[in-house]
Design a protein around this motif. Structure first.
Motif: not given
Length: 362
Positions: A284-295
Motif C-alpha cells: 500500500w502506498p501510504r502508512p496504515v494501522q491495524w489492531s487485533a481483537d482479544p482471543p
C-alpha cells in the motif's frame, strides 16, 4: 503443455455457470467468454453495490444472465434446458463463516439443498458431459493438523458454513454414483483455499476489509490474527477448475477424473491473518494501522488449515502460478488501478497466462 488451459477446447462450448454474479464467478465468466465459450449464468443479483459483475457489465457480455435462486426448481430447470450446456460449473453458495453463524438454516439450505437442486435439474440435460461442483477447503473435518488435508480425508466442519460444504461434497458424490455417472455425466468436486484478487468487495473477508480500511485511512480490526489459511489468487483455482473440466469431458475417460480435487497454494503460502495484513501494508502506498481483537471475542474459527495438492499436481499437471505474495501485490495493484475494471482484469489474466506458460516450460 502442462499447467495451461486449452482455449480451443472452450471455443463454442455451452457453459452453465451458477454464481456468476459473485467474485469468483465473475472472474470465471470473463475468462470463459474470452475463450469463446457461450456462458449462461444463473445466480441471485449481486449482494453488494459495485460488484465485479456490475463493473465488468457481464450481464451484457455473456450469452444469458438469469437472476434467480438455485433453490427454485422451475426457473433453474427452465434456464438449464434453454442453455443445453456441455459443461456445468456450480459456484453459487453462501460463502462466509460469520454469515453461517448468523443464518445457519439459510446456509444449509443454499449450500446443501441448493447443490442438490442444481444436480437434480442437471439430470434432464441431454448434452451435458461434465459438472464441477465447487465447495471449499473448509469441507474437511479439521483437526488443526500442521500438514495438508488430502482428498481422502473425511468431510466434516465445526461451524454451519464448513459443515454445509462437507455436506455438499456428500450430495455431489451421491448424485454421481446414483444417477449422473450412469447417464455419462462426469461429476467432480473442487476444494480451494482462501481466494483473493481484484474486484472482491464482500464485507467480512479479510482482504476486502483491509483494503477498504486502508483506502478510508481508518484502523483495521482483526478478529482472529493468528488464524492460518491457504491464501491464493482467484485465477489459480479457476485455472484448476477449467483444466479439470477439460479432463472430465474426455470421451470414454471422463469418469476417471470424477472425484474430489484440492486446488490450494504451496505449503509456505499458508499465512496467518496478521502476516497477510502486514504484506498488504507493504504494497500500500501510504502508512496504515491495524489492531487485533482479544482471543475468544468471536465465534469459533479454525486456527490452522492447509491443503495437500499433490494429486492435482501429479495427475492434472496443475500447480499454482502466483504465490501468496504475488497474489496480494496484484490485488493491491488492481484496487489502485485507474483503468476500467475490464481492462485491469484482462491485463491481469493475460499476465497470469503468460506466467503459467513460463512455469509449464520450466
Amino acid at each position: 503443455m502442462e499447467n495451461l488451459v486449452n482455449p480451443a477446447f472452450w471455443a463454442g462450448k455451452r457453459v452453465f455457470l451458477t454464481g456468476h454474479t459473485g467474485f469468483k464467478g465473475a472472474w470465471l465468466a470473463l475468462w470463459l467468454t474470452g475463450m469463446g465459450a457461450q456462458v449462461h449464468g444463473y445466480a441471485l443479483p449481486p449482494e453488494h453495490p459495485g460488484s465485479l459483475f456490475e463493473r465488468l457489465a457481464l450481464g451484457e457480455r455473456i450469452a444469458r444472465s438469469t437472476l434467480a435462486d438455485i433453490r427454485d426448481s422451475a426457473p433453474l430447470h427452465q434456464a438449464l434446458q434453454a442453455a443445453d450446456p456441455d459443461i456445468l460449473f456450480h459456484l453459487a453458495a453462501q460463502a462466509l463463516v460469520p454469515a453461517g453463524y448468523r443464518q445457519p438454516v439459510e446456509t444449509f439450505a443454499v449450500n446443501v439443498m441448493g447443490t442438490a437442486q442444481v444436480l437434480e435439474c442437471a439430470r434432464a440435460c441431454r448434452a451435458l458431459a461434465a459438472i464441477v461442483v465447487v465447495t471449499s477447503d473448509k469441507c474437511y473435518e479439521n483437526h488443526e493438523w500442521p500438514w495438508g488435508y488430502r482428498e481422502t480425508d473425511p468431510m466434516g466442519g465445526h461451524d454451519p458454513y464448513s459443515a454445509s460444504k462437507g455436506a455438499a461434497e456428500l450430495v455431489a458424490a451421491s448424485y454421481r454414483r446414483s444417477f449422473l455417472a450412469a447417464q455419462g455425466v462426469a461429476v467432480a468436486t473442487a476444494r480451494a483455499g482462501n481466494v483473493i484478487g481484484g474486484g472482491d468487495n464482500t464485507p467480512s473477508r479479510l482482504v476486502p476489509d483491509a483494503l477498504a480500511a486502508f483506502a478510508a485511512n481508518t484502523a483495521l480490526h482483526l478478529r482472529n490474527p493468528v488464524a492460518t489459511r491457504p491464501w491464493q489468487h482467484v485465477l489459480d483455482p479457476l485455472h484448476g477448475y477449467l483444466q479439470l473440466a477439460e479432463r472430465l469431458c474426455q470421451p470414454q475417460h471422463g469418469q476417471a477424473w470424477a472425484e474430489g480435487w484440492n486446488f490450494g497454494p504451496q505449503a509456505d503460502d499458508a499465512l496467518s491473518v496478521e502476516t497477510v495484513v502486514g504484506l498488504l501494508a507493504q504494497y500500500w502506498p501510504r502508512p496504515v494501522q491495524w489492531s487485533a481483537d482479544p482471543p475468544g471475542t468471536h465465534a469459533h474459527e479454525a486456527q490452522q488449515l492447509r491443503l495437500d495438492c499433490s494429486k492435482a499436481r501429479q495427475r492434472l499437471g496443475w500447480r499454482p502460478v502466483w504465490n501468496a505474495r504475488a497474489a496480494l501485490q496484484r490485488t493491491v495493484e488492481w484496487h489502485l488501478s485507474q483503468a476500467p475494471a475490464l481492462d485491469t482484469c484482462r491485463a491481469q489474466l493475460a499476465g497470469f497466462l503468460q506466467d503459467a506458460g513460463q512455469a509449464g516450460n520450466s
